[in-house]
Design an enzyme around this catalytic site. Structure first.
Site, short mmCIF file in Angstrom:
data_model
loop_
_atom_site.label_atom_id
_atom_site.label_comp_id
_atom_site.label_asym_id
_atom_site.label_seq_id
_atom_site.Cartn_x
_atom_site.Cartn_y
_atom_site.Cartn_z
N CYS A 1 19.41 91.36 25.61
CA CYS A 1 20.52 90.91 24.77
C CYS A 1 21.54 91.98 24.42
O CYS A 1 22.72 91.67 24.33
CB CYS A 1 20.01 90.15 23.54
SG CYS A 1 18.94 91.08 22.48
N SER B 1 18.30 104.40 28.35
CA SER B 1 17.02 103.85 27.94
C SER B 1 16.69 102.63 28.80
O SER B 1 17.57 102.03 29.41
CB SER B 1 17.07 103.43 26.47
OG SER B 1 17.92 102.32 26.32
#
Lengths: 317, 317
Positions: free
Chosen positions: B150, B186
């Site tokens: 998301c 990440s």
């Protein structure tokens, strides 16, 4: 407490090859009983000399046990596609990757790209989750075994060999009363190892740079598994209580402070670096300087289990 | 180049709420069309004030859009069991966890414990692997959509709103000719975002403390997906070529060196910290200081997709 710098004659050093031997014999018989020669593919995508040495050992042991071993050297950017190709290749029975490749989270992602049906190292999420929850089978009929991560499993087999597991106590409780310190809490080895040992009844201090956790056996919400709590305890105090100390620090500079050891402790190192200085022998009763050869035996054993699991699934078709 | 310290009047600051608004309207209509009120459960197992604020926003937006939102505060050692209980609870439609909890690999493990059928954040391995390989459906009949992570998805929606995606170019190629620097790699945001942008045609410099990788669109071995290569390029040179700079450094101390920006660059920050100093407005044409509200809209949108996917699976029963 030892007061001289001479090596105490009472410490016995045990080599991984000695522990591995009966397993390799058992695996050899397992391979001979198959109707075809199983194929293990290893992916090397780094230039780490320790990884290459480990790959050479894997090749030697796999071939001596009757497997075909194929080392595939690939660029790290090609690794994901190469794993997917091997996943889809019916001629390949087992796959392993010599980590680290990128390090960190990206390596954890790559572990999950590998098909769990071919994962000899036992690093697929399902296997790890099963291990944490003490779930031993993949199906309700208990025909397909869950795979255990091979380095923690090798460590357990070494502790069994050393008599740390007491075979007079019922299975599943054979570490009851034992205290163990594990220095490393990686997702690949340290944390699963602490959980396995706690599931078998030990009190485990799991130490890493972020702090210490205590793993004990307990009953959680729904699943029979260990309990974990953060604890404030110094390394000296944790080690001073420990019957067994297991190290896995991936650094040549790190040396375990052997003066903290209880006299007669059992010391096992699973790092590819020598975490214990030679003076460990002044304090320990049993010392295992490396475990790589047992780890290789365990991944070959896992490969036979994967082949058996496939046979069980085929029976259901 | 700006030579004074006054704010250039040409930089427009855009708030995430503005971008989120039409999505929230669309989601509201989607919820009204359902025959029941969907339930989203959020797990808070840390004491991070940014996580709590994000949870409060999620509650507010979810409830205003017609969902039931339930925040479950649990001890981090109880989190895994709590997730498993929610996985198995038919009354729960969607689940999210406010990370970090333990940090590192253990959080990545926990993400995989969450059932992919309820994973509103799109962090399950299958979804991430599909995203990297540009696979948009879960089934061959293309009735069930794969879920996108998301935060990267929110960033894409912001870039669409800002006109960085050129809607005159065919879908799937709308960033062709654009250069974008993403500061963060990440597994949760930076790497998937770089891949999404490259899949849409951009040249992406993905920067973190370990170095810089260049993501471009290409044809790999079997799957239509981006290509990645390590590159030796300074931050100044990468940013100097970039039409868009996206930051996500989780540190209050970090400030992006705005003097590297091309005049008129588009700047977006997805960190909960303010990565750009106020002087960003002397260089940028459009500046989005935070994206949280769009991220929340995307996870509610993902929840509607999960409900629809379940409906499609039920049709096949």
């Amino acid at each position: 407490m030892a007061t001289t710098s001479t090596t105490a004659p009472t410490c016995k050093t045990l080599l991984a090859a000695t522990v591995a031997k009966p397993f390799v014999e058992e695996i050899k018989n397992g391979v001979q009983a198959l109707d075809r020669t199983p194929v293990l593919v290893g992916f090397l995508a780094n230039s780490d000399p320790a990884a290459r040495m480990y790959a050479d050992w894997t090749a030697k042991t796999a071939e001596s046990a009757g497997f075909i071993y194929e080392l595939r050297e690939v660029d790290k950017e090609e690794l994901e596609e190469a794993i997917i190709a091997a996943n889809e290749d019916d001629a390949v029975d087992g796959i392993m990757v010599y980590f680290p490749v990128f390090g960190g989270g990206q390596d954890q992602y790559l572990q999950q790209v590998l098909s769990k049906e071919k994962d000899v190292e036992g690093l697929s999420h399902l296997y790890i989750q099963n291990m944490y929850h003490n779930v031993r089978f993949l199906d309700e009929a208990e025909t397909q075994k869950s795979i255990l991560p091979c380095t923690p499993l090798a460590t357990v087999k070494i502790l069994e060999f050393l008599g740390v597991y007491n075979s007079l106590i019922p299975y599943g409780n054979r570490l009851y009363g034992k205290t163990i310190t594990v220095i490393n809490r990686s997702e690949i080895v340290g944390r699963p190892l602490a959980a396995l040992l706690a599931n078998d009844g030990a009190t485990v201090y799991s130490v890493d740079i972020t702090g210490t956790q205590k793993f004990t056996r307990g009953q959680a919400l729904k699943h029979k598994r260990h309990l974990v709590a953060d604890v404030e305890i110094s390394l000296q105090d944790a080690v001073g209580q420990s019957d067994v100390v297991i190290t896995g620090v991936p650094s040549a500079a790190y040396k375990f402070p052997v003066e903290y050891l209880k006299d007669g402790a059992v010391c096992v190192n699973f790092s590819s670096e020598k975490n214990f200085p030679p003076t460990v022998k002044e304090h320990a009763s049993l010392y295992v300087p490396s475990i790589g050869k047992v780890t290789i035996a365990m991944l070959l054993r896992n490969l036979l289990r994967l082949i058996d699991n496939k046979k069980q699934r085929d029976l259901l078709k």
